[in-house]
Design a protein around this motif. Structure first.
Motif, PDB file in Angstrom:
ATOM      1  N   UNK A 208      25.900  47.000  -0.410  1.00 43.94           N
ATOM      2  CA  UNK A 208      26.001  45.958  -1.430  1.00 43.94           C
ATOM      3  C   UNK A 208      25.849  46.533  -2.828  1.00 43.94           C
ATOM      4  N   UNK A 209      26.643  45.982  -3.719  1.00 41.45           N
ATOM      5  CA  UNK A 209      26.468  46.229  -5.155  1.00 41.45           C
ATOM      6  C   UNK A 209      26.793  44.928  -5.873  1.00 41.45           C
ATOM      7  N   UNK A 210      25.818  44.377  -6.525  1.00 36.26           N
ATOM      8  CA  UNK A 210      25.964  43.086  -7.210  1.00 36.26           C
ATOM      9  C   UNK A 210      26.455  42.034  -6.214  1.00 36.26           C
ATOM     10  N   UNK A 211      27.589  41.384  -6.494  1.00 35.43           N
ATOM     11  CA  UNK A 211      28.064  40.315  -5.601  1.00 35.43           C
ATOM     12  C   UNK A 211      28.951  40.841  -4.473  1.00 35.43           C
ATOM     13  N   UNK A 212      29.266  42.131  -4.499  1.00 36.61           N
ATOM     14  CA  UNK A 212      30.158  42.712  -3.488  1.00 36.61           C
ATOM     15  C   UNK A 212      29.325  43.173  -2.298  1.00 36.61           C
ATOM     16  N   UNK A 213      29.659  42.656  -1.126  1.00 35.12           N
ATOM     17  CA  UNK A 213      28.922  43.019   0.089  1.00 35.12           C
ATOM     18  C   UNK A 213      29.927  43.425   1.166  1.00 35.12           C
ATOM     19  N   UNK A 214      29.758  44.608   1.700  1.00 36.95           N
ATOM     20  CA  UNK A 214      30.558  45.085   2.819  1.00 36.95           C
ATOM     21  C   UNK A 214      29.676  45.103   4.056  1.00 36.95           C
ATOM     22  N   UNK A 215      30.175  44.567   5.161  1.00 40.10           N
ATOM     23  CA  UNK A 215      29.418  44.585   6.415  1.00 40.10           C
ATOM     24  C   UNK A 215      30.371  44.819   7.569  1.00 40.10           C
ATOM     25  N   UNK A 216      29.841  45.336   8.666  1.00 34.89           N
ATOM     26  CA  UNK A 216      30.711  45.596   9.799  1.00 34.89           C
ATOM     27  C   UNK A 216      29.977  46.137  10.997  1.00 34.89           C
ATOM     28  N   UNK A 217      30.737  46.423  12.042  1.00 37.72           N
ATOM     29  CA  UNK A 217      30.226  47.025  13.270  1.00 37.72           C
ATOM     30  C   UNK A 217      31.391  47.675  13.994  1.00 37.72           C
ATOM     31  N   UNK A 218      31.083  48.544  14.945  1.00 43.18           N
ATOM     32  CA  UNK A 218      32.154  49.191  15.684  1.00 43.18           C
ATOM     33  C   UNK A 218      31.689  50.464  16.358  1.00 43.18           C
ATOM     34  N   UNK A 219      32.635  51.361  16.607  1.00 46.57           N
ATOM     35  CA  UNK A 219      32.355  52.641  17.251  1.00 46.57           C
ATOM     36  C   UNK A 219      33.004  53.763  16.455  1.00 46.57           C
ATOM     37  N   UNK A 220      32.431  54.944  16.548  1.00 42.85           N
ATOM     38  CA  UNK A 220      32.982  56.082  15.817  1.00 42.85           C
ATOM     39  C   UNK A 220      32.761  57.368  16.605  1.00 42.85           C
ATOM     40  N   UNK A 221      33.702  58.279  16.490  1.00 40.43           N
ATOM     41  CA  UNK A 221      33.550  59.637  17.007  1.00 40.43           C
ATOM     42  C   UNK A 221      33.483  60.553  15.798  1.00 40.43           C
ATOM     43  N   UNK A 222      32.323  61.149  15.564  1.00 42.23           N
ATOM     44  CA  UNK A 222      32.064  61.937  14.363  1.00 42.23           C
ATOM     45  C   UNK A 222      32.146  63.425  14.678  1.00 42.23           C
ATOM     46  N   UNK A 223      32.742  64.178  13.760  1.00 38.62           N
ATOM     47  CA  UNK A 223      32.864  65.624  13.955  1.00 38.62           C
ATOM     48  C   UNK A 223      32.379  66.422  12.757  1.00 38.62           C
ATOM     49  N   UNK A 224      32.105  65.762  11.641  1.00 35.98           N
ATOM     50  CA  UNK A 224      31.732  66.481  10.431  1.00 35.98           C
ATOM     51  C   UNK A 224      32.924  66.807   9.544  1.00 35.98           C
ATOM     52  N   UNK A 225      34.138  66.517  10.004  1.00 30.43           N
ATOM     53  CA  UNK A 225      35.348  66.717   9.212  1.00 30.43           C
ATOM     54  C   UNK A 225      36.144  65.422   9.193  1.00 30.43           C
ATOM     55  N   UNK A 226      36.554  64.991   8.000  1.00 33.65           N
ATOM     56  CA  UNK A 226      37.234  63.700   7.852  1.00 33.65           C
ATOM     57  C   UNK A 226      38.487  63.605   8.713  1.00 33.65           C
ATOM     58  N   UNK A 227      39.290  64.661   8.748  1.00 40.08           N
ATOM     59  CA  UNK A 227      40.558  64.608   9.449  1.00 40.08           C
ATOM     60  C   UNK A 227      40.443  64.443  10.940  1.00 40.08           C
ATOM     61  N   UNK A 228      39.335  64.885  11.527  1.00 35.54           N
ATOM     62  CA  UNK A 228      39.185  64.797  12.981  1.00 35.54           C
ATOM     63  C   UNK A 228      38.164  63.749  13.408  1.00 35.54           C
ATOM     64  N   UNK A 229      37.673  62.972  12.455  1.00 37.71           N
ATOM     65  CA  UNK A 229      36.775  61.862  12.757  1.00 37.71           C
ATOM     66  C   UNK A 229      37.602  60.607  13.012  1.00 37.71           C
ATOM     67  N   UNK A 230      37.195  59.810  13.986  1.00 41.52           N
ATOM     68  CA  UNK A 230      37.897  58.558  14.269  1.00 41.52           C
ATOM     69  C   UNK A 230      36.879  57.428  14.376  1.00 41.52           C
ATOM     70  N   UNK A 231      37.341  56.211  14.076  1.00 44.08           N
ATOM     71  CA  UNK A 231      36.452  55.062  14.119  1.00 44.08           C
ATOM     72  C   UNK A 231      37.283  53.794  14.264  1.00 44.08           C
ATOM     73  N   UNK A 232      36.642  52.754  14.737  1.00 43.27           N
ATOM     74  CA  UNK A 232      37.296  51.464  14.845  1.00 43.27           C
ATOM     75  C   UNK A 232      36.253  50.369  14.922  1.00 43.27           C
ATOM     76  N   UNK A 233      36.595  49.196  14.385  1.00 40.77           N
ATOM     77  CA  UNK A 233      35.636  48.106  14.441  1.00 40.77           C
ATOM     78  C   UNK A 233      36.044  46.934  13.574  1.00 40.77           C
TER      79      UNK A 233
END
Length: 294
Positions: A208-233
């Motif tokens: 959150x910042x001021x009136x802007x709020x982002x929220x979510x849930x899901x799953x992710x496969x993390x590798x430490x590198x943006x190009x090989x990381x995947x996520x969905x939710x």
């Protein structure tokens, strides 16, 4: 068998934690003390091996492990905090962090929950300056999984583009297989030849910042590198119009265009907009529509 007693767990010598390698980082702190099993550190300073990144915190606490192992795990946590904000990966940290992670896995396996916090944190990386009022991470054993709760409050950022888009508070609740904790630690600040895959379930995420709020849930496969990381939710944003305005003000026109496109394909909810999202191969897809983030 020789070993080290950590919170009632006998760790074999091969799993004993070691001080942080100088090529990875240099860690100093004063007034080290303890109270009811909690390690308390003042004036914490972490400097990356290259000397280009620095974390300073007025106070750090750590609990859930014995004094000797706990001190080293506390240092590892500070190195990870610095790396998480700067995005810097150092091969000299990989093996040490993996060993620290194995010690943390052993502590959790013995139902010894780990809890750590920082206050008055100040992070610098070149022109980037991040201030964090409080940061907190709790790890709890849950059978084969480790449940984590992470939060940041009082965040301010300067010295980067689109700094007004950065949240001032954020929190996340997630879980991952306990035996992947060491891999996650190594991937966060290390740089292994082969990137480990860490499978995380994100129960809740809020920024959150001021009136802007982002929220979510899901799953992710993390590798430490943006190009090989995947996520969905599932993702929701409250006051996306203000977010678009901020992107324009910061001259992030591609991002503003992507947000406008995202709003067009969103599902309207009571107090905002919602999407089903995926991140694969460095491409963000929202409700089936790939967005041009680069």
């Amino acid at each position: 068998m020789s070993g080290l007693c950590v919170a009632g767990i006998l760790l074999p010598s091969a799993l004993r934690a070691a001080p942080v390698p100088a090529e990875c980082a240099r860690v100093t702190h004063g007034n080290a003390g303890s109270a009811t099993g909690e390690i308390i550190l003042d004036r914490v300073t972490v400097t990356s091996g290259s000397g280009g990144d620095v974390l300073m915190a007025t106070r750090q606490t750590f609990s859930g492990a014995g004094a000797e192992s706990g001190q080293e795990l506390a240092d590892a946590a500070s190195v990870l905090l610095l790396a998480a904000f700067t995005g810097h990966h150092n091969a000299a940290c990989s093996g040490w962090l993996e060993a620290e992670g194995r010690a943390a896995e052993k502590a959790l396996a013995g139902s010894h929950n780990l809890d750590m916090s920082w206050s008055g944190a100040d992070i610098r990386h070149g022109k980037l300056h991040v201030s964090v009022g409080t940061a907190h991470l709790a790890l709890k054993n849950s059978g084969a999984d480790a449940n984590a709760a992470l939060s940041f409050d009082g965040v301010s950022v300067s010295g980067m583009t689109a700094q007004s888009l950065m949240p001032s508070t954020a929190s996340a609740s997630f879980s991952l297989p306990s035996d992947e904790l060491a891999s996650l630690m190594a991937a966060t600040a290390g740089k292994s030849a082969s990137l480990p895959a860490v499978h995380a379930t994100i129960h809740s995420l809020t920024a959150q910042r001021d009136t802007i709020v982002l929220s979510g849930n899901g799953r992710a496969t993390l590798t430490g590198e943006t190009g090989s990381t995947s996520a969905g939710g599932h993702l929701e944003v409250r006051d996306i119009s203000a977010l678009i305005d901020r992107a324009r003000q910061d001259n992030q026109m591609k991002l503003a265009a992507a947000l406008i496109l995202a709003r067009m394909v969103s599902h309207k909810i009571t107090d905002g907009n919602a999407w089903d999202t995926t991140w694969e191969g460095g491409i963000l897809t929202v409700n089936g529509v790939p967005l041009p983030l680069k």
